[in-house]
Design a protein around this motif. Structure first.
Motif, mmCIF file in Angstrom:
data_model
loop_
_atom_site.group_PDB
_atom_site.id
_atom_site.type_symbol
_atom_site.label_atom_id
_atom_site.label_comp_id
_atom_site.label_asym_id
_atom_site.label_seq_id
_atom_site.Cartn_x
_atom_site.Cartn_y
_atom_site.Cartn_z
ATOM 1 N N ARG A 32 0.813 -1.213 0.000
ATOM 2 C CA ARG A 32 0.000 0.000 0.000
ATOM 3 C C ARG A 32 0.849 1.267 0.000
ATOM 4 O O ARG A 32 0.451 2.289 -0.545
ATOM 5 C CB ARG A 32 -0.920 0.015 1.230
ATOM 6 N N LEU A 33 2.001 1.190 0.655
ATOM 7 C CA LEU A 33 2.853 2.367 0.820
ATOM 8 C C LEU A 33 3.494 2.797 -0.492
ATOM 9 O O LEU A 33 3.537 3.994 -0.819
ATOM 10 C CB LEU A 33 3.949 2.047 1.848
ATOM 11 N N LEU A 128 -0.528 15.130 9.611
ATOM 12 C CA LEU A 128 -1.465 15.950 8.832
ATOM 13 C C LEU A 128 -2.871 15.364 8.782
ATOM 14 O O LEU A 128 -3.842 16.058 9.084
ATOM 15 C CB LEU A 128 -0.904 16.190 7.436
ATOM 16 N N PRO A 129 -3.055 14.090 8.388
ATOM 17 C CA PRO A 129 -4.424 13.574 8.346
ATOM 18 C C PRO A 129 -5.081 13.485 9.719
ATOM 19 O O PRO A 129 -6.301 13.633 9.828
ATOM 20 C CB PRO A 129 -4.274 12.193 7.701
ATOM 21 N N VAL A 130 -4.292 13.245 10.774
ATOM 22 C CA VAL A 130 -4.864 13.201 12.123
ATOM 23 C C VAL A 130 -5.407 14.582 12.502
ATOM 24 O O VAL A 130 -6.508 14.701 13.051
ATOM 25 C CB VAL A 130 -3.831 12.738 13.156
ATOM 26 N N ALA A 131 -4.656 15.615 12.171
ATOM 27 C CA ALA A 131 -5.112 16.972 12.464
ATOM 28 C C ALA A 131 -6.347 17.329 11.641
ATOM 29 O O ALA A 131 -7.264 18.007 12.133
ATOM 30 C CB ALA A 131 -3.986 17.968 12.203
ATOM 31 N N GLY A 316 -4.986 4.912 2.754
ATOM 32 C CA GLY A 316 -5.230 5.102 1.332
ATOM 33 C C GLY A 316 -4.173 5.974 0.673
ATOM 34 O O GLY A 316 -2.967 5.729 0.800
ATOM 35 N N THR A 317 -4.622 7.002 -0.022
ATOM 36 C CA THR A 317 -3.688 7.875 -0.737
ATOM 37 C C THR A 317 -2.763 8.629 0.207
ATOM 38 O O THR A 317 -1.674 9.061 -0.203
ATOM 39 C CB THR A 317 -4.463 8.895 -1.593
ATOM 40 N N LEU A 322 3.613 9.628 3.047
ATOM 41 C CA LEU A 322 4.669 9.048 3.878
ATOM 42 C C LEU A 322 5.793 8.489 3.010
ATOM 43 O O LEU A 322 6.975 8.650 3.333
ATOM 44 C CB LEU A 322 4.094 7.938 4.758
ATOM 45 N N ALA A 323 5.418 7.835 1.922
ATOM 46 C CA ALA A 323 6.430 7.288 1.013
ATOM 47 C C ALA A 323 7.255 8.409 0.388
ATOM 48 O O ALA A 323 8.489 8.308 0.282
ATOM 49 C CB ALA A 323 5.765 6.450 -0.073
#
Length: 352
Positions: A32-33, A128-131, A316-317, A322-323
């Motif tokens: 996935r990464l 970022l997505p957590v925020a 997901g995207t 992260l990659a």
């Protein structure tokens, strides 16, 4: 004190040398990464087989053992095995670990720091997505969107929503943030355009830094008692276990909301559940203790609780961010430049 890794120790080559890299993470995470673009870039930057993913390093397969013996860099993510002294003995050329996720506590050991291995983390990218999840939860919670949706579904008829939702909204609400972590700081940034007052509890943030962040620093009790909504962004440490217990929760005003996207252990579940069952408090819980509530737990059915399965972090995207960060760090390493996001052992006592 552990020695501080020299993040610029690798000689600069012209053109840069391609370090030998081994992927170490759960195989399903690797799939996935890294998409095709990432795998192409990885093989350009490094000597590696992107199809070889090491999930077991204590008793590795012959192919993994050979790659580990040659590896100068480990590219890790969730599911990476611990880098014990035994593993490191089988990796004599290892000089760096590039972690394509947040915390390195699960696989970095004292043996890594004692050897002076340089470490990078994508914690800032994963924040970022957590925020973003937290921002959405704050705005929806203050607007009582979950309550309105449930009532609308049940009534299926005209209703005086202005009266039913009187007193709700985001104008001039007070938001209490526990922890000026990467995520906590990003939440503070995202809240700036809104007409909200922000309180902060973080024993490592002084008044000057709080002023730069645009928040009001307060003790934990004052934050709980003075906030319409409390959101938790502190690291999981022995000192933060059940940071919010019965006394702190009792201070929260009637109708206040608790958001937890950090770790379930930061909130005492035995203290929280009665507050939620009574309906006095509301909650948005992306993490719980235990991680999966028992099937008979009231959390599954309470109308004042939004329960999600630990999805605030990268999915997901968002994994591709992260990659990208990890490959940027690998490129810096290949060019002999220091990591942009180094992990230092002296910071681990108060970070995730």
């Amino acid at each position: 004190m552990h020695p501080t890794p020299d993040h610029a120790a690798r000689p600069v080559d012209n053109p840069p040398a391609r370090p030998s890299v081994l992927l170490s993470m759960a195989p399903d995470i690797a799939a996935r990464l890294l998409d095709t673009r990432h795998r192409t870039r990885l093989t350009t930057l490094a000597r590696t087989d992107p199809r070889l993913v090491a999930h077991e390093l204590t008793a590795p397969t012959p192919a993994v053992a050979a790659a580990l013996a040659e590896a100068e860099v480990l590219l890790t993510c969730w599911g990476a095995p611990p880098l014990t002294s035994t593993v490191l003995a089988a990796a004599p050329r290892l000089r760096a670990v590039v972690h394509a996720a947040g915390s390195v506590r699960h696989h970095l050991t004292d043996a890594c720091w004692e050897r002076g291995i340089a470490v990078s983390s994508a914690a800032a990218a994963n924040a970022l997505p957590v925020a973003e999840y937290t921002l959405a939860a704050i705005l929806f919670a203050n607007k009582r969107v979950l309550h309105a949706a449930h009532r609308y579904r049940d009534l299926r008829a005209p209703h005086d929503w202005a009266d039913a939702l009187d007193g709700t909204g985001n104008h001039h609400r007070t938001i209490g943030i526990i922890g000026a972590s990467r995520i906590g700081r990003r939440v503070i940034e995202l809240l700036r355009p809104f007409d909200l007052r922000v309180l902060l509890y973080d024993p490592y943030v002084d008044a000057d830094e709080a002023a730069r962040l645009g928040v009001t620093p307060v003790p934990l009790d004052a934050l709980c008692g003075g906030s319409d909504l409390v959101t938790v962004h502190a690291p999981q440490l022995p000192a933060t276990r059940h940071l919010l217990g019965a006394p702190e929760l009792a201070l929260m005003p009637d109708g206040a909301t608790l958001i937890n996207t950090a770790r379930g252990s930061l909130v005492d579940p035995d203290a929280l559940l009665p507050e939620l069952v009574s309906g006095r408090l509301h909650a948005v819980l992306d993490v719980t203790e235990p991680e999966l509530p028992p099937p008979a737990s009231p959390l599954w059915d309470l109308p004042n609780v939004l329960l999600t399965p630990h999805v605030a972090g990268s999915l997901g995207t968002e994994l591709h961010r992260l990659a990208d960060h990890a490959l940027d760090e690998l490129e810096r390493y290949a060019h002999g430049r220091p990591f942009s996001a180094p992990v230092l052992p002296e910071h681990l006592h108060h970070s995730a």
